[in-house]
Design an enzyme around this catalytic site. Structure first.
Site, PDB file in Angstrom:
ATOM      1  N   ASP A  51     -46.262  32.056  21.472  1.00 29.57           N
ATOM      2  CA  ASP A  51     -45.275  32.042  22.552  1.00 29.57           C
ATOM      3  C   ASP A  51     -46.000  33.636  22.891  1.00 29.57           C
ATOM      4  O   ASP A  51     -46.712  34.288  22.296  1.00 29.57           O
ATOM      5  CB  ASP A  51     -44.152  32.375  21.873  1.00 29.57           C
ATOM      6  N   ASN A 101     -39.908  22.316  26.790  1.00 23.08           N
ATOM      7  CA  ASN A 101     -40.377  22.647  27.703  1.00 23.08           C
ATOM      8  C   ASN A 101     -40.780  21.686  28.986  1.00 23.08           C
ATOM      9  O   ASN A 101     -41.625  21.934  30.111  1.00 23.08           O
ATOM     10  CB  ASN A 101     -42.613  22.834  27.090  1.00 23.08           C
TER      11      ASN A 101
HETATM   12  C1  IPE Z   1     -41.444  27.732  22.087  1.00 22.55           C
HETATM   13  O1  IPE Z   1     -41.847  28.113  23.225  1.00 22.55           O
HETATM   14  C2  IPE Z   1     -42.145  26.306  22.214  1.00 22.55           C
HETATM   15  C3  IPE Z   1     -43.427  26.552  22.512  1.00 22.55           C
HETATM   16  C4  IPE Z   1     -44.328  27.882  21.827  1.00 22.55           C
HETATM   17  C5  IPE Z   1     -44.358  25.525  22.888  1.00 22.55           C
HETATM   18  P1  IPE Z   1     -40.715  28.638  24.379  1.00 22.55           P
HETATM   19  O2  IPE Z   1     -41.133  29.864  25.057  1.00 22.55           O
HETATM   20  O3  IPE Z   1     -41.020  27.237  25.383  1.00 22.55           O
HETATM   21  O4  IPE Z   1     -39.323  29.122  23.135  1.00 22.55           O
HETATM   22  P2  IPE Z   1     -37.618  29.507  24.253  1.00 22.55           P
HETATM   23  O5  IPE Z   1     -37.363  29.431  25.178  1.00 22.55           O
HETATM   24  O6  IPE Z   1     -38.354  30.815  24.619  1.00 22.55           O
HETATM   25  O7  IPE Z   1     -36.672  29.506  22.809  1.00 22.55           O
HETATM   26  C1  IPE Z   2     -45.689  29.605  25.435  1.00 31.22           C
HETATM   27  O1  IPE Z   2     -45.834  30.713  26.229  1.00 31.22           O
HETATM   28  C2  IPE Z   2     -46.486  28.100  25.261  1.00 31.22           C
HETATM   29  C3  IPE Z   2     -45.556  27.497  26.189  1.00 31.22           C
HETATM   30  C4  IPE Z   2     -44.726  27.278  25.743  1.00 31.22           C
HETATM   31  C5  IPE Z   2     -46.528  26.028  26.409  1.00 31.22           C
HETATM   32  P1  IPE Z   2     -44.446  31.124  27.474  1.00 31.22           P
HETATM   33  O2  IPE Z   2     -45.335  29.698  28.419  1.00 31.22           O
HETATM   34  O3  IPE Z   2     -43.457  30.173  26.666  1.00 31.22           O
HETATM   35  O4  IPE Z   2     -44.993  32.181  27.676  1.00 31.22           O
HETATM   36  P2  IPE Z   2     -43.736  33.048  28.147  1.00 31.22           P
HETATM   37  O5  IPE Z   2     -42.649  33.062  26.245  1.00 31.22           O
HETATM   38  O6  IPE Z   2     -43.179  32.872  28.559  1.00 31.22           O
HETATM   39  O7  IPE Z   2     -43.950  34.662  27.784  1.00 31.22           O
HETATM   40 MG    MG Z   3     -42.193  31.024  25.970  1.00 32.53          MG
END
Ligand code: IPE
Ligand code: IPE
Ligand code: MG
Length: 242
Positions: free
Chosen positions: A17, A66
């Protein structure tokens, strides 16, 4: 770091994340962060599975939720996964790492599924460690999918009864429980990751955005794990009075 002699988690989970925020901090588009994250993941996963003693690494790279993101971001991510699986399969094969996937195939596109199937096939005989990509993965979906199969097998007499060992066999993969769960970027939640498998996991929440979560930071995480006292509901009476 001398981590060989310490207790090492057998199965590690990483909720990857902070890619988007990593890019935004640099005045770049979110896709720039995803690219950096995917490159880091490739290097870090090979380090974890070949140098630290960890046997299984489950990485959460795309949740069922996602798909709520913009079409542009989802398409970018799917293209990135496809490219990485194609490019990296030889490296994983050479390093004796077996790749598996957890998640629903629907509604992933054919070209993504094809590269996933190819990398699984190419590395299926590898014995040096398992890298489990959780892609289009949701803990709720996994439990529902398992329940539907169990219902079918109970009705048809394939199984007679259900307990935790039997239930585990109906998950996407019958893996040992997660010992250590890391979520980068300073978010303190599980976001539907491995709900069954993480029941007794130790949690670790570094502030670092995933593209900067390198080998050294992983070693620090492991050091923290070695200090934890895992009890599984019991008490070690050799250390404590009744
Ligand atoms: C969780 O991260 C899913 C992955 C890392 C693939 P998200 O960024 O989607 O989660 P939330 O929405 O902050 O809970
Ligand atoms: C994690 O990074 C990757 C996926 C969930 C695919 P994010 O895209 O959630 O990055 P932030 O949380 O918005 O910084
Ligand atoms: Mg995220």
């Amino acid at each position: 770091m001398e981590i060989q002699k310490m207790k090492i988690p057998r199965h590690v989970g990483i909720i990857v994340d902070g890619n988007g925020r990593w890019a935004e901090k640099r005045g770049k588009k979110r896709s720039y962060g995803h690219k950096a994250g995917s490159e880091n993941l490739e290097k870090l996963s090979r380090y974890i599975l070949t140098k630290t003693g960890v046997e299984i690494l489950s990485v959460y790279v795309f949740s069922t939720e996602n798909f709520k993101r913009s079409v542009e971001e989802v398409d970018y991510l799917m293209g990135l996964f496809t490219k990485k699986f194609k490019n990296d399969s030889k490296k994983y094969k050479q390093e004796n790492i077996r790749i598996i996937f957890s998640g629903r195939r629907e509604p992933l596109k054919e070209e993504v599924l094809k590269t996933m199937d190819e990398i699984v096939e190419m590395t299926k005989d590898n014995t040096g460690g398992i890298l489990n990509f959780c892609l289009n993965y949701g803990g709720h979906s996994e439990i529902i999918d398992a329940t539907l199969k169990i219902h079918h097998d109970l009705e048809n007499g394939v199984i007679q009864e259900l307990d935790e060992t039997v239930f585990s066999k109906y998950l996407y993969h019958d893996l040992p429980p997660i010992d250590f769960l890391i979520r980068t970027s300073g978010e303190y939640r599980i976001s539907n990751f491995m709900l069954w498998q993480a029941s007794y996991a130790e949690f670790y929440f570094p502030e670092t955005y995933f593209p900067d979560f390198n080998e050294e930071k992983f070693d620090q995480a492991i050091l923290e794990y070695t200090k934890r006292d895992r009890r599984f509901g019991g008490i070690d009476y050799e250390k404590k009075d009744h």
